[in-house]
Design an enzyme around this catalytic site. Structure first.
Site, PDB file in Angstrom:
ATOM      1  N   GLU A 281     -29.482 116.601 -10.712  1.00  0.00           N
ATOM      2  CA  GLU A 281     -28.707 115.618  -9.966  1.00  0.00           C
ATOM      3  C   GLU A 281     -28.048 116.227  -8.728  1.00  0.00           C
ATOM      4  O   GLU A 281     -26.894 115.966  -8.411  1.00  0.00           O
ATOM      5  CB  GLU A 281     -27.656 114.966 -10.871  1.00  0.00           C
ATOM      6  CG  GLU A 281     -28.276 114.236 -12.047  1.00  0.00           C
ATOM      7  CD  GLU A 281     -27.265 113.548 -12.942  1.00  0.00           C
ATOM      8  OE1 GLU A 281     -27.633 112.556 -13.582  1.00  0.00           O
ATOM      9  OE2 GLU A 281     -26.113 114.024 -13.023  1.00  0.00           O
ATOM     10  N   ASP A 360     -29.299 109.853 -21.655  1.00  0.00           N
ATOM     11  CA  ASP A 360     -27.955 110.077 -21.113  1.00  0.00           C
ATOM     12  C   ASP A 360     -26.909 109.315 -21.913  1.00  0.00           C
ATOM     13  O   ASP A 360     -26.301 108.371 -21.408  1.00  0.00           O
ATOM     14  CB  ASP A 360     -27.926 109.656 -19.640  1.00  0.00           C
ATOM     15  CG  ASP A 360     -26.662 110.117 -18.922  1.00  0.00           C
ATOM     16  OD1 ASP A 360     -25.935 110.957 -19.469  1.00  0.00           O
ATOM     17  OD2 ASP A 360     -26.405 109.628 -17.808  1.00  0.00           O
ATOM     18  N   GLU A 388     -18.543 106.703 -21.639  1.00  0.00           N
ATOM     19  CA  GLU A 388     -19.170 106.250 -20.398  1.00  0.00           C
ATOM     20  C   GLU A 388     -20.029 105.008 -20.606  1.00  0.00           C
ATOM     21  O   GLU A 388     -19.909 104.024 -19.878  1.00  0.00           O
ATOM     22  CB  GLU A 388     -20.012 107.377 -19.798  1.00  0.00           C
ATOM     23  CG  GLU A 388     -20.745 106.984 -18.531  1.00  0.00           C
ATOM     24  CD  GLU A 388     -21.592 108.107 -17.962  1.00  0.00           C
ATOM     25  OE1 GLU A 388     -22.284 107.858 -16.962  1.00  0.00           O
ATOM     26  OE2 GLU A 388     -21.569 109.229 -18.525  1.00  0.00           O
TER      27      GLU A 388
END
Length: 663
Positions: A281, A360, A388
């Site tokens: 990333e 993820d 998240e």
């Protein structure tokens, strides 16, 4: 000895003073060697006795114990032995005894006594040996020193700002950090990384000219046996040292890391080591120099080795610039493809840190095949305690059952993940808000993480019982049953009203809160569900798909390869199926989507009513905050239900068999 919470009134979570009543009302002898951790234990007992009328004394290794109710007996070792023995020879009213070889073990023994309460002073206890199953039990803070323009103070943090950093500088609030260290030690965590794995410019300087700020944190954590770690940039030799290259095979780069690391240990002698996110990333890594991740990890491992330090090298490496039309590229494959061929090439003090699933931190993923594919490499499994993708601490979502499923999974059909791993690492859910974790009930996730890191085979419901009894020491049965009613099934409830059957990622891009079924569908991030008029799901079979299913050992590859044998909860992760496909549970894919989304909303509405019924049993401020958050959870769950169901009604053209209105 600090009070059980910071001076600004931050909630003390699972260590209110009343939890220490059983110890504080006894006569206690701390016997044997000394050292900082023994002093911490003595201070804890002294504080409890001052509140509840007991007494505490110090004595040598041969001191008479006959007049004491509790004996905390420690040898002279100051190493990392974390075990302790609990016993009580009660025939003649003898004392309860905790014996440990070191202060670290004695500290964990003390907190175990707190969990047991009055019962530990009753009856006879045959000697019980307690030791952690995993030596590495760590929390990673994704805290930014300076506020990031996109991610804010804490990346993926939902409980306020950082407890370590503010406005580009250290907060210098030692009492708050010490109280936090106390909470972590109470559930068995022994390591913490204090800055974001996405190392921005300000964080990079913590390694060199701002190492004093890290040292001040380490001093507070040290009092509770917690080693401090630092996230570092792989490009630090260039960013901080002025070198032309960060090539891990360059002698100058190796020398720079050795010198920088020596300087760290000069000011933090018990420094734990580094955490590295590389080639992921946008973060720099060894690929820029044609080197492997083992090459990259080993240069840092070599610098840390003389001091007993460890490098945690994250396996979160994948192509985040994918073409959604190319179905041969599969993000789920990436970690295995990168790291399985490197098994045996990492240094002994390098730990490969692998996310528990291949994607993820979705609400449902299969266990990462990397965990069973690197037997000659030290491995830590990474969990996301911060919510998240599971409600961002605005929704009640206790993750203990999910984590337990992961840790009990047997990649080879024989040995559980919790036995294969050297450690468990959690992404912290803590901030500077008044309840530590934003949502008061999200404290249960932090506690559960620590206890499962100590014992991966523990029953999560028993762990939740511990949290309830420590947070509410005098709770009536109605409160205990009420807390279980709202927490026990909350993960599966969240799954029901969000993404179905393992497909994942139907969230708003960027902040990842709330539904957007196609939010990532045409993005470069590789997070697709491929819904069309005929069906939904990703074909990851070896026969016709990406081949991801074949990354598992045969015992699981055979299960996942076929839609008929694949578990329902993962079937769309592994297969693209028609809407009329009959699941193993007896429902069609489309009807399952409708039913679970309606059921999930109904379950949240019921949980809200249970919480309302506990109004007179919970501290008013805490009750009001949770009640307020339940209103948001109900609103959001309804939004998820309506958007997901209407999307699939339009895609499939198949109405709800029960005739319910779909908006």
């Amino acid at each position: 000895m600090p009070p059980p919470g910071p001076p600004d009134g931050t909630d003390p979570a699972w260590l209110p003073p009343a939890a220490f009543r059983a110890i504080g009302s006894r006569r206690t002898l701390v016997r044997g060697g000394g050292g900082p951790l023994v002093e911490t234990v003595f201070g804890e007992v002294a504080g409890a006795c001052a509140r509840f009328g007991g007494s505490v004394a110090r004595g040598g290794a041969t001191a008479d114990v006959s007049s004491y109710d509790l004996v905390l007996d420690v040898g002279g070792a100051q190493g990392d032995d974390e075990s302790f023995v609990l016993r009580r020879d009660a025939e003649g009213g003898g004392p309860t005894t905790v014996t440990a070889a070191s202060g670290r073990g004695l500290l964990y023994g003390l907190f175990h006594l707190v969990r047991l309460g009055e019962g530990v002073f009753q009856g006879r206890w045959e000697p019980e040996v307690h030791r952690p199953a995993l030596p590495l039990r760590m929390l990673d803070h994704w805290d930014n020193v300076a506020v990031h323009p996109v991610m804010g103070q804490v990346e993926r943090g939902y409980a306020g700002g950082s407890i370590f950093w503010v406005d580009g500088r250290a907060r210098h609030e030692p009492q708050r950090v010490r109280a936090y260290a106390r909470l972590l030690a109470a559930c068995g965590i022994n390591a913490v990384a204090v800055n974001n794995v996405n190392v921005h410019e300000t964080e990079a300087h913590l390694l060199t000219d701002r190492i004093g700020d890290v040292a001040s944190l380490a001093e507070e954590f040290r009092a509770y046996g917690i080693r401090t770690h630092l996230s570092v940039s792989f490009a630090a030799p260039v960013l901080l040292g002025g070198l032309a290259s960060a090539d891990p095979l360059d002698a100058g780069v190796r020398e720079w890391w050795a010198d920088a690391t020596a300087a760290v240990y000069d000011v933090i002698p018990d420094f734990g080591g580094y955490v590295v996110k590389a080639d992921s990333e946008g973060q720099p890594g060894p690929f820029a120099y044609g080197r492997s991740h083992a090459d990259g990890a080993n240069v840092l491992a070599a610098a840390l080795e003389p001091y007993g330090g460890t490098v945690h090298w994250r396996a979160f490496v994948y192509d985040h610039r994918q073409d959604w039309r190319d179905r041969s590229t599969d993000r789920a494959r990436a970690a295995y493809d990168h790291f399985a061929p490197l098994d045996g090439e990492f240094a002994p003090n390098a730990v490969l840190q692998v996310k528990h699933g291949p994607m993820d931190f979705q609400v449902r993923e299969p266990v990462s095949p990397v965990i069973g594919a690197v037997p000659r490499t030290r491995l830590a499994v990474e969990l996301q305690v911060t919510q998240e993708y599971t409600g961002q601490q605005r929704h009640v979502c206790w993750l203990g059952p999910m984590w337990s499923d992961v840790l009990r999974f047997r990649p080879d059909g024989e040995t559980a993940v919790g036995q294969l791993a050297d450690g468990l690492v959690g992404v912290s859910n803590v901030g500077d808000g008044p309840y530590w974790t934003g949502h008061p009930l999200a404290q249960a996730n932090l506690y559960t993480f620590g206890r499962l890191a100590w014992d991966p085979g523990a029953d999560p419901l028993r762990v939740l019982d511990e949290w309830v009894s420590l947070t509410h020491p005098d709770a009536p049965d109605a409160l205990v049953s009420g807390l279980h009613a709202v927490l026990d099934g909350s993960w599966r409830t969240y799954e029901k009203y969000t993404a179905p059957l393992g497909v994942g990622f139907m969230v708003q891009p960027g902040h990842h809160y709330g539904p957007s079924v196609d939010g990532y569908e045409y993005s470069p991030w590789g997070t697709y569900h491929f819904a069309d008029r005929d069906g939904v799901g990703v074909d990851r079979s070896a026969a016709t798909g990406t081949g991801y299913a074949a990354q598992y050992a045969k015992v699981w590859a055979d299960v996942y390869e076929s839609a008929e044998s694949c578990p329902d909860e993962l079937v769309l992760f592994f297969h693209h199926l028609p809407y009329g496909h009959l699941l193993r549970g007896g429902s069609t894919v489309i009807q399952h989507i409708y039913d679970t989304h309606f059921d999930g909303v109904a379950e949240v509405e019921a949980a809200r009513e249970v919480w309302a019924s506990l109004r007179d049993l919970v501290e008013p401020g805490r009750h009001a905050r949770v009640a307020e958050l339940y209103e948001e959870q109900v609103r959001s769950a309804r939004e998820w239900r309506d958007q997901v169901n209407s999307y699939f009604l339009r895609k499939s053209g198949v109405p709800d068999a029960r005739g319910r209105r779909i908006y």
